[in-house]
Enzyme design. Structure first.
Site, PDB file in Angstrom:
ATOM      1  N   ASP A 293      27.464  -9.796 -13.060  1.00  0.00           N
ATOM      2  CA  ASP A 293      27.015  -8.762 -12.722  1.00  0.00           C
ATOM      3  C   ASP A 293      25.921  -7.873 -13.657  1.00  0.00           C
ATOM      4  O   ASP A 293      25.383  -8.846 -14.488  1.00  0.00           O
ATOM      5  CB  ASP A 293      27.851  -7.670 -12.038  1.00  0.00           C
ATOM      6  CG  ASP A 293      27.301  -6.776 -11.077  1.00  0.00           C
ATOM      7  OD1 ASP A 293      27.108  -7.079  -9.856  1.00  0.00           O
ATOM      8  OD2 ASP A 293      26.837  -5.580 -11.441  1.00  0.00           O
TER       9      ASP A 293
ATOM     10  N   TYR B  23      21.140   1.596 -11.040  1.00  0.00           N
ATOM     11  CA  TYR B  23      20.190   0.692 -10.330  1.00  0.00           C
ATOM     12  C   TYR B  23      18.670   1.411 -10.233  1.00  0.00           C
ATOM     13  O   TYR B  23      17.830   0.544 -10.466  1.00  0.00           O
ATOM     14  CB  TYR B  23      20.820   0.654  -8.877  1.00  0.00           C
ATOM     15  CG  TYR B  23      21.818  -0.308  -8.809  1.00  0.00           C
ATOM     16  CD1 TYR B  23      21.691  -1.715  -8.281  1.00  0.00           C
ATOM     17  CD2 TYR B  23      23.212   0.190  -8.975  1.00  0.00           C
ATOM     18  CE1 TYR B  23      22.696  -2.606  -8.161  1.00  0.00           C
ATOM     19  CE2 TYR B  23      24.197  -0.876  -8.895  1.00  0.00           C
ATOM     20  CZ  TYR B  23      24.057  -2.188  -8.707  1.00  0.00           C
ATOM     21  OH  TYR B  23      25.128  -3.185  -8.281  1.00  0.00           O
TER      22      TYR B  23
ATOM     23  N   HIS C  53      32.386 -13.415  -6.972  1.00  0.00           N
ATOM     24  CA  HIS C  53      31.586 -12.632  -7.795  1.00  0.00           C
ATOM     25  C   HIS C  53      32.367 -11.599  -9.097  1.00  0.00           C
ATOM     26  O   HIS C  53      31.947 -11.500 -10.057  1.00  0.00           O
ATOM     27  CB  HIS C  53      30.857 -11.638  -7.059  1.00  0.00           C
ATOM     28  CG  HIS C  53      30.087 -10.718  -7.839  1.00  0.00           C
ATOM     29  ND1 HIS C  53      28.680 -11.126  -8.263  1.00  0.00           N
ATOM     30  CD2 HIS C  53      30.124  -9.421  -8.202  1.00  0.00           C
ATOM     31  CE1 HIS C  53      28.142  -9.967  -8.955  1.00  0.00           C
ATOM     32  NE2 HIS C  53      28.875  -8.786  -8.772  1.00  0.00           N
TER      33      HIS C  53
END
Length: 476
Positions: free
Chosen positions: A245, A395, A452
């Site tokens: 990630d 982000y 993930h």
């Protein structure tokens, strides 16, 4: 006359015999120097930064001390949580929704009931404190990390420092199951040569117990620089890196920034979003003749049907990303105020990012891979630190500068690299495409299962792959 010319021609050929190789050697040397210097030049500038509140102090050096830290809780904190859980407003879901609309509200009722009546936060705080925690101030903000050393090192074994970096919506807690496998492999049946690690797991600034940046534009480059400074402060000149990630992006940037400090880079997710006509042609041909474009059979199985796996699935799973990359504070303030909203928002990712088929299950498949104690402990790290908003801002800071997250792909990664490709990862990147950026891939493993959150879900598989990679690097 011909006889008189012989000495001249002999002299000329002698000169050629010396000059031609010398010239070739000179040109070759210049070419080699250019290639080597070119490789050195293509690094990310380390730069500097200040993320504390207000202006950077003009005088005085930053406190470089490393301070022991302990996670604590209180009756007041637990009572406030329980009060909020007691006032949870239930929203009925549509029949047959499963997890197609997001977190199933009937299952959410069960999670909230467990959280309120059975989950023991004090006990989980003891679990979190079983590893040594520390704080240190870097570029104006406090950085939290755990540092775990092996309790016993067999004779002749070298201890390798390994920095492991989490992502969103995870935390340093993701690594709690893999740490003992890496620091004490023999105890857990992992006898991979002479490899033993001491593990450092920092919290990304703005996540968990690491202070949130007070200034704008805190991105993965700033994080990479801070983590290099952290490792340097701990006394390490060379170290291994591991990430998935955001951790993948951060550790990749670290390798691009100071390759001389990185012995090896291990990733369980690769960010490459390069678009080109050649890539489009490869995508089309790969469905019919994968070998022609360098795809393995397993690549083809994981990559196709292309539209389903690389467009529809990604669109379905990335709505959060658009919100967080544009206006994170708006949605974030609601999540920061409601523990139930926070849990639904975070745990929904632990469902479909672990296995795409969990979308069809009423409980999201969550308890087939994790315990509710584990899942809620990760949520609590965000709750008690009020860090969901600052974690979401990460982000915006990264995508505002680089909407496709592709700018850094123009800087090659030349350090030894290992890639663990888990089958349920959101996207699959074939080795042949990974080589566009990662120029020195030592191992590329098609993992048999897992998604993930690799370290959290399949710690033994990931630990084995890291060890095999490091063993190969150490033998180079």
């Amino acid at each position: 006359q011909a006889i008189l010319c012989l000495p001249r021609s002999f002299e000329y050929s002698q000169k050629n015999a010396v000059l031609v190789p010398a010239a070739a050697l000179g040109v070759g040397g210049m070419l080699l120097y250019w290639l080597r210097s070119g490789r050195k030049i293509k690094t990310i500038d380390m730069g500097d930064g200040w993320w504390g509140s207000g202006e950077r102090p003009l005088k005085g050096k930053e406190d470089a001390s490393i301070r022991p830290f302990k996670i604590e809780t209180s009756d007041k904190e637990i009572e406030d949580l329980h009060r909020r859980l007691d006032h949870f407003r239930f929203t009925p879901h549509v029949e047959g929704a499963a997890f197609h609309y997001g977190f199933n509200s009937s299952y959410l009722r069960k999670v909230v009931a467990y959280w309120r009546n059975q989950f023991d936060w004090r006990k989980q705080v003891e679990v979190l404190n079983k590893y040594p925690h520390f704080l240190t101030t870097i570029e104006g903000i406090d950085i939290h990390f755990i540092h775990v050393k092996p309790s016993y090192v067999p004779h002749g074994r070298a201890v390798q420092p390994l920095l492991m970096v989490h992502g969103w919506p995870g935390s340093f807690y993701e690594f709690y199951k893999i740490i003992p496998l890496l620091t004490e492999p023999a105890k857990h049946g992992l006898n991979e040569g002479d490899v033993v690690f001491e593990v450092i797991c920092p919290s990304i600034p703005g996540y968990g117990f690491s202070e949130a940046p007070h200034q704008k534009e805190f991105d993965s480059i700033a994080t990479a620089r801070i983590f290099h400074k952290l490792m340097n402060r701990l006394g390490f000149k060379e170290y291994y890196l591991q990430g998935g990630d955001w951790g993948s992006r951060i550790t990749t940037n670290m390798a691009q920034m100071l390759p001389q400090s990185v012995k090896g880079l291990h990733l369980n997710l690769v960010f490459i979003t390069r678009q080109s006509l050649g890539r489009m042609i490869c995508t089309m041909l790969g469905a019919y003749v994968p070998w022609l474009v360098g795809f393995s059979r397993e690549d083809a199985r994981r990559f196709y049907p292309f539209m389903q796996k690389n467009v529809y699935d990604v669109l379905r799973e990335s709505g959060y990303l658009h919100i967080q990359a544009t206006k994170p504070d708006t949605a974030g303030c609601g999540l920061n105020d409601s523990p139930v909203g926070l849990a639904a928002y975070i745990l929904e990712k632990f469902s479909t990012w672990t296995d795409k088929s969990f979308l069809h299950k009423d409980d999201g498949g969550l308890e087939s891979k994790y315990s509710l104690d584990e899942l809620l402990t990760n949520v609590m790290i965000y709750w008690v630190t009020s860090s969901i908003v600052s974690s979401m801002r990460y982000y915006k800071e990264n995508f505002s500068k680089d909407p496709h997250l592709s700018a850094h792909n123009r800087v090659g990664v030349y350090v030894p690299t290992g890639i663990a490709a888990f089958p349920q990862e959101i996207v699959h990147l074939p080795r042949v495409w990974a080589k566009d950026v990662y120029k020195n891939i030592i191992t590329y493993s098609y993992m048999p299962r897992g998604g993930h959150f690799a370290a959290f879900e399949e710690p033994k598989l990931l630990a084995q792959d890291i060890m095999q990679f490091v063993q190969k690097v150490e033998q180079l």
